[in-house]
Scaffold this motif. Structure first.
Motif, PDB file in Angstrom:
ATOM      1  N   ALA A  82      50.652  99.545 -38.119  1.00  0.00           N
ATOM      2  CA  ALA A  82      49.309 100.012 -37.777  1.00  0.00           C
ATOM      3  C   ALA A  82      48.750  99.278 -36.566  1.00  0.00           C
ATOM      4  N   TYR A  83      48.856  97.956 -36.579  1.00  0.00           N
ATOM      5  CA  TYR A  83      48.311  97.186 -35.464  1.00  0.00           C
ATOM      6  C   TYR A  83      49.170  97.326 -34.211  1.00  0.00           C
ATOM      7  N   GLY A  84      50.467  97.625 -34.395  1.00  0.00           N
ATOM      8  CA  GLY A  84      51.304  97.935 -33.245  1.00  0.00           C
ATOM      9  C   GLY A  84      50.864  99.225 -32.571  1.00  0.00           C
ATOM     10  N   LEU A  85      50.473 100.221 -33.368  1.00  0.00           N
ATOM     11  CA  LEU A  85      49.950 101.469 -32.811  1.00  0.00           C
ATOM     12  C   LEU A  85      48.656 101.219 -32.033  1.00  0.00           C
ATOM     13  N   ILE A  86      47.797 100.360 -32.579  1.00  0.00           N
ATOM     14  CA  ILE A  86      46.535 100.051 -31.892  1.00  0.00           C
ATOM     15  C   ILE A  86      46.809  99.381 -30.557  1.00  0.00           C
ATOM     16  N   LEU A  87      47.710  98.404 -30.544  1.00  0.00           N
ATOM     17  CA  LEU A  87      48.050  97.706 -29.302  1.00  0.00           C
ATOM     18  C   LEU A  87      48.637  98.682 -28.282  1.00  0.00           C
ATOM     19  N   THR A  88      49.564  99.521 -28.718  1.00  0.00           N
ATOM     20  CA  THR A  88      50.172 100.508 -27.816  1.00  0.00           C
ATOM     21  C   THR A  88      49.111 101.444 -27.251  1.00  0.00           C
ATOM     22  N   GLY A  89      48.182 101.872 -28.105  1.00  0.00           N
ATOM     23  CA  GLY A  89      47.119 102.753 -27.654  1.00  0.00           C
ATOM     24  C   GLY A  89      46.259 102.120 -26.577  1.00  0.00           C
ATOM     25  N   ILE A  90      45.912 100.845 -26.752  1.00  0.00           N
ATOM     26  CA  ILE A  90      45.072 100.171 -25.755  1.00  0.00           C
ATOM     27  C   ILE A  90      45.820 100.008 -24.438  1.00  0.00           C
ATOM     28  N   LEU A  91      47.127  99.712 -24.508  1.00  0.00           N
ATOM     29  CA  LEU A  91      47.929  99.621 -23.288  1.00  0.00           C
ATOM     30  C   LEU A  91      47.955 100.966 -22.564  1.00  0.00           C
ATOM     31  N   LEU A  92      48.046 102.053 -23.323  1.00  0.00           N
ATOM     32  CA  LEU A  92      47.992 103.387 -22.719  1.00  0.00           C
ATOM     33  C   LEU A  92      46.620 103.654 -22.110  1.00  0.00           C
ATOM     34  N   LEU A  93      45.581 103.122 -22.745  1.00  0.00           N
ATOM     35  CA  LEU A  93      44.215 103.324 -22.244  1.00  0.00           C
ATOM     36  C   LEU A  93      44.060 102.774 -20.827  1.00  0.00           C
ATOM     37  N   MET A  94      44.785 101.698 -20.530  1.00  0.00           N
ATOM     38  CA  MET A  94      44.683 101.105 -19.189  1.00  0.00           C
ATOM     39  C   MET A  94      45.123 102.077 -18.097  1.00  0.00           C
ATOM     40  N   GLY A  95      46.041 102.998 -18.432  1.00  0.00           N
ATOM     41  CA  GLY A  95      46.514 103.948 -17.434  1.00  0.00           C
ATOM     42  C   GLY A  95      46.155 105.380 -17.761  1.00  0.00           C
ATOM     43  N   SER A  96      45.031 105.567 -18.439  1.00  0.00           N
ATOM     44  CA  SER A  96      44.671 106.897 -18.934  1.00  0.00           C
ATOM     45  C   SER A  96      43.790 107.682 -17.974  1.00  0.00           C
ATOM     46  N   GLY A  97      43.908 107.403 -16.671  1.00  0.00           N
ATOM     47  CA  GLY A  97      43.157 108.192 -15.713  1.00  0.00           C
ATOM     48  C   GLY A  97      43.620 109.633 -15.652  1.00  0.00           C
ATOM     49  N   GLY A  98      44.916 109.856 -15.952  1.00  0.00           N
ATOM     50  CA  GLY A  98      45.452 111.213 -16.020  1.00  0.00           C
ATOM     51  C   GLY A  98      45.260 111.804 -17.405  1.00  0.00           C
ATOM     52  N   LEU A  99      45.164 113.121 -17.465  1.00  0.00           N
ATOM     53  CA  LEU A  99      44.878 113.784 -18.734  1.00  0.00           C
ATOM     54  C   LEU A  99      46.003 113.606 -19.744  1.00  0.00           C
ATOM     55  N   ALA A 100      47.256 113.698 -19.300  1.00  0.00           N
ATOM     56  CA  ALA A 100      48.391 113.600 -20.217  1.00  0.00           C
ATOM     57  C   ALA A 100      48.420 112.234 -20.907  1.00  0.00           C
ATOM     58  N   VAL A 101      48.274 111.171 -20.126  1.00  0.00           N
ATOM     59  CA  VAL A 101      48.289 109.819 -20.705  1.00  0.00           C
ATOM     60  C   VAL A 101      47.088 109.631 -21.626  1.00  0.00           C
ATOM     61  N   ALA A 102      45.940 110.194 -21.238  1.00  0.00           N
ATOM     62  CA  ALA A 102      44.740 110.074 -22.074  1.00  0.00           C
ATOM     63  C   ALA A 102      44.953 110.740 -23.429  1.00  0.00           C
ATOM     64  N   PHE A 103      45.645 111.874 -23.443  1.00  0.00           N
ATOM     65  CA  PHE A 103      45.923 112.561 -24.704  1.00  0.00           C
ATOM     66  C   PHE A 103      46.898 111.750 -25.563  1.00  0.00           C
ATOM     67  N   VAL A 104      47.911 111.172 -24.922  1.00  0.00           N
ATOM     68  CA  VAL A 104      48.853 110.336 -25.680  1.00  0.00           C
ATOM     69  C   VAL A 104      48.132 109.117 -26.247  1.00  0.00           C
ATOM     70  N   PHE A 105      47.255 108.514 -25.438  1.00  0.00           N
ATOM     71  CA  PHE A 105      46.430 107.400 -25.923  1.00  0.00           C
ATOM     72  C   PHE A 105      45.647 107.815 -27.165  1.00  0.00           C
TER      73      PHE A 105
END
Length: 302
Positions: free
Chosen positions: A174-197
């Motif tokens: 669970a906390y690994g998913l949260i960490l991965t999500g926040i790392l994705l948030l750093m590069g979520s300027g594009g729509l695709a990455v934002a959706f994956v986040f």
């Protein structure tokens, strides 16, 4: 109180039961937010408060009539009598003073503080962060809506995984998913990455409501679960209060949200270390009865 009741009534299927029960927080928001908005628009906020108050008052007699703290209050066994532990888990557990003297209590407490800090640090400021990096308000709203939907799914899924894998591996997931999500948030300027986040972060961020009570019950027992988990919840509240304020302070100091995700990622990375660190004095006071119950249940299920 909900965590205490569910933990008392379920042993072999505790994770799934907590997951299903905790989906009520998201479902309630999904239903009541538009309803209350409609009432405010048509009748005013005072009427909305009065109606909400009446609904809450209605819950009092329903709880008194229908809810029992332990299955033994009705002469029943956990899990509907499907399994019968040799030593009832509800008869074992540490008092609050005893729990405060263990490293295990403070490990769980640290997890709950950091979980609250991350959840509020991201949640409260997510809309302005997304618009700051180029998303429109409508697109940012869609991303947040996806997070809400995935939170609902994540609670049920991770709750079921608790019953299959055990609490600690599920906490790490669970906390690994949260960490991965926040790392994705750093590069979520594009729509695709934002959706994956939104998908990854949403799956993980609702999990603490499920895994923290399950971990507390397993490690510190059920006999005094209400008092012990109540103190842990106070620690979580401190993290919740700090998270939004800290992120706001970072924004004011830097003039943007550029440093907020790295700080949240650091907190999540620290959080990830807690469930996989084995403490010698972490008291698994209910582990014997839980393992007996789960073993019998799994054999019967298969």
């Amino acid at each position: 109180p909900v965590s205490m009741v569910i933990s008392n009534w379920f042993t072999a299927m505790r994770g799934k039961a907590l997951g299903v029960a905790m989906t009520g927080t998201g479902l309630g928001a999904m239903v009541m937010v538009p309803v209350s908005t409609w009432i405010v628009t048509n009748w005013g906020w005072r009427t909305s408060w009065q109606i909400m108050g009446c609904i809450i008052l209605l819950m009092v007699p329903l709880n008194l009539l229908l809810i029992r703290t332990r299955p033994s209050d009705k002469g029943l066994l956990p899990d509907g009598g499907l399994v019968a532990p040799e030593v009832p888990a509800s008869a074992r557990g540490l008092t609050v003073p005893e729990a405060l003297r263990t490293q295990g209590f403070w490990m769980i407490g640290a997890m709950m503080v950091l979980a609250g800090l991350v959840a509020m640090g991201v949640g409260v400021h997510l809309m302005p962060y997304l618009t700051d990096i180029g998303h429109t308000e409508s697109r940012a709203g869609l991303i947040i809506a996806i997070i809400s939907g995935m939170t609902f799914l994540g609670k049920i899924t991770l709750g079921s995984i608790v019953d299959r894998w055990g609490v600690q591996p599920t906490v790490a997931l669970a906390y690994g998913l949260i960490l991965t999500g926040i790392l994705l948030l750093m590069g979520s300027g594009g729509l695709a990455v934002a959706f994956v986040f939104a998908i990854v972060y949403g799956l993980g961020i609702g999990a603490p409501l499920v895994v923290n009570p399950a971990l507390t019950a397993e490690r510190l027992g059920l006999k005094h679960f209400g008092g012990v988990f109540g103190v842990l919840t106070l620690l979580n509240t401190g993290g919740v209060a700090l998270g939004a304020v800290l992120t706001g302070f970072i924004y004011d100091a830097a003039g943007s949200y550029i440093w907020s995700p790295p700080v949240q990622a650091f907190a999540a990375a620290t959080l990830l270390q807690a469930p996989v660190t084995e403490a010698e004095d972490m008291p698994a006071v209910a582990a014997d009865s839980m393992s007996i119950a789960y073993g019998d249940f799994k054999a019967g299920y298969q």
